[in-house]
Design a protein around this motif. Structure first.
Motif, PDB file in Angstrom:
ATOM      1  N   TYR A 141       0.828  -1.203   0.000  1.00 29.76           N
ATOM      2  CA  TYR A 141       0.000   0.000   0.000  1.00 29.76           C
ATOM      3  C   TYR A 141       0.864   1.255   0.000  1.00 29.76           C
ATOM      4  N   TYR A 142       1.698   1.390   0.992  1.00 31.87           N
ATOM      5  CA  TYR A 142       2.463   2.624   1.177  1.00 31.87           C
ATOM      6  C   TYR A 142       3.535   2.830   0.112  1.00 31.87           C
ATOM      7  N   LYS A 143       3.883   1.786  -0.612  1.00 33.36           N
ATOM      8  CA  LYS A 143       4.877   1.889  -1.689  1.00 33.36           C
ATOM      9  C   LYS A 143       4.406   2.842  -2.790  1.00 33.36           C
ATOM     10  N   TRP A 144       3.107   3.025  -2.925  1.00 34.78           N
ATOM     11  CA  TRP A 144       2.536   3.734  -4.065  1.00 34.78           C
ATOM     12  C   TRP A 144       2.212   5.194  -3.778  1.00 34.78           C
ATOM     13  N   GLN A 145       2.854   5.790  -2.807  1.00 34.80           N
ATOM     14  CA  GLN A 145       2.633   7.212  -2.524  1.00 34.80           C
ATOM     15  C   GLN A 145       3.183   8.047  -3.676  1.00 34.80           C
ATOM     16  N   ILE A 146       2.370   9.000  -4.145  1.00 36.45           N
ATOM     17  CA  ILE A 146       2.831   9.917  -5.182  1.00 36.45           C
ATOM     18  C   ILE A 146       2.467  11.339  -4.775  1.00 36.45           C
ATOM     19  N   LYS A 147       3.128  12.291  -5.398  1.00 34.96           N
ATOM     20  CA  LYS A 147       2.914  13.700  -5.064  1.00 34.96           C
ATOM     21  C   LYS A 147       1.714  14.256  -5.824  1.00 34.96           C
ATOM     22  N   ASN A 148       1.262  15.409  -5.379  1.00 31.57           N
ATOM     23  CA  ASN A 148       0.155  16.093  -6.043  1.00 31.57           C
ATOM     24  C   ASN A 148       0.456  16.283  -7.528  1.00 31.57           C
ATOM     25  N   GLY A 149      -0.545  15.972  -8.355  1.00 32.16           N
ATOM     26  CA  GLY A 149      -0.424  16.161  -9.792  1.00 32.16           C
ATOM     27  C   GLY A 149       0.303  15.052 -10.530  1.00 32.16           C
TER      28      GLY A 149
END
Length: 182
Positions: A165-173
């Motif tokens: 789950y946490y591997k897929w953090q991305i920034k805004n936009g």
């Protein structure tokens, strides 16, 4: 089918690193609008969007000539008592310390449990794909303008390796591209 999971543009809450979830319906900030204008996004035959202002505004900015399909189930997690607060405001809160100690698995006080949120997000994603399959067979691509947590929940099931789950953090936009057979 090509799918684009796009995280909404920046909000004032994002700038403060606050938990902005299903309860706070804030718009994009000026900086967030500029960031979106500076990026190039792929074309999409259909655009699915969370009903939250930040996602609707992002979809309008990226896909101005398309009518987005609103999907309630794609909303961000309900952060409960932590909504609108950041680490500095929560770091001495015993409930927050307990939540951190669980690795983010416990339910938020007066909010949603991660597992429930993941199931909700994945179900909503599958419902959207079913709409494409049933009603828009010519579509070759779809964009999902949603929240960071929603993207992580979807990728937990559809990303490689599964279950992260946490591997897929991305920034805004930012976006993640998926290829799925319908």
């Amino acid at each position: 089918m090509k799918l684009y999971l796009i995280r909404h543009g920046m909000t004032e809450g994002n700038k403060r690193n606050a938990y902005i979830g299903a309860r706070i319906d804030e718009p994009l900030c000026a900086e967030g609008m500029v960031q979106l204008q500076m990026r190039k996004y792929p074309k999409a035959d259909i655009v699915f969007v969370s009903p939250m202002k930040r996602c609707v505004m992002t979809a309008q900015q990226i896909y101005p000539n398309q009518e987005p399909v609103i999907c309630e189930g794609l909303k961000e997690m309900d952060f409960g008592s932590f909504e609108g607060k950041n680490y500095e405001e929560l770091k001495n809160n015993p409930d927050y310390i307990c939540w951190l100690g669980s690795g983010g698995e416990n339910a938020f006080p007066n909010g949603e449990a991660k597992r429930d949120f993941v199931v909700r997000s994945q179900n909503a994603f599958r419902e959207c794909l079913e709409k494409v399959k049933q009603g828009n067979k010519e579509a070759k691509s779809a964009a999902f303008v949603v929240h960071g947590g929603t993207i992580m929940a979807i990728m937990e099931e559809y990303g490689t390796p599964k279950g992260e789950y946490y591997k897929w953090q991305i920034k805004n936009g930012e976006l993640i591209e998926l290829n799925i057979k319908l």
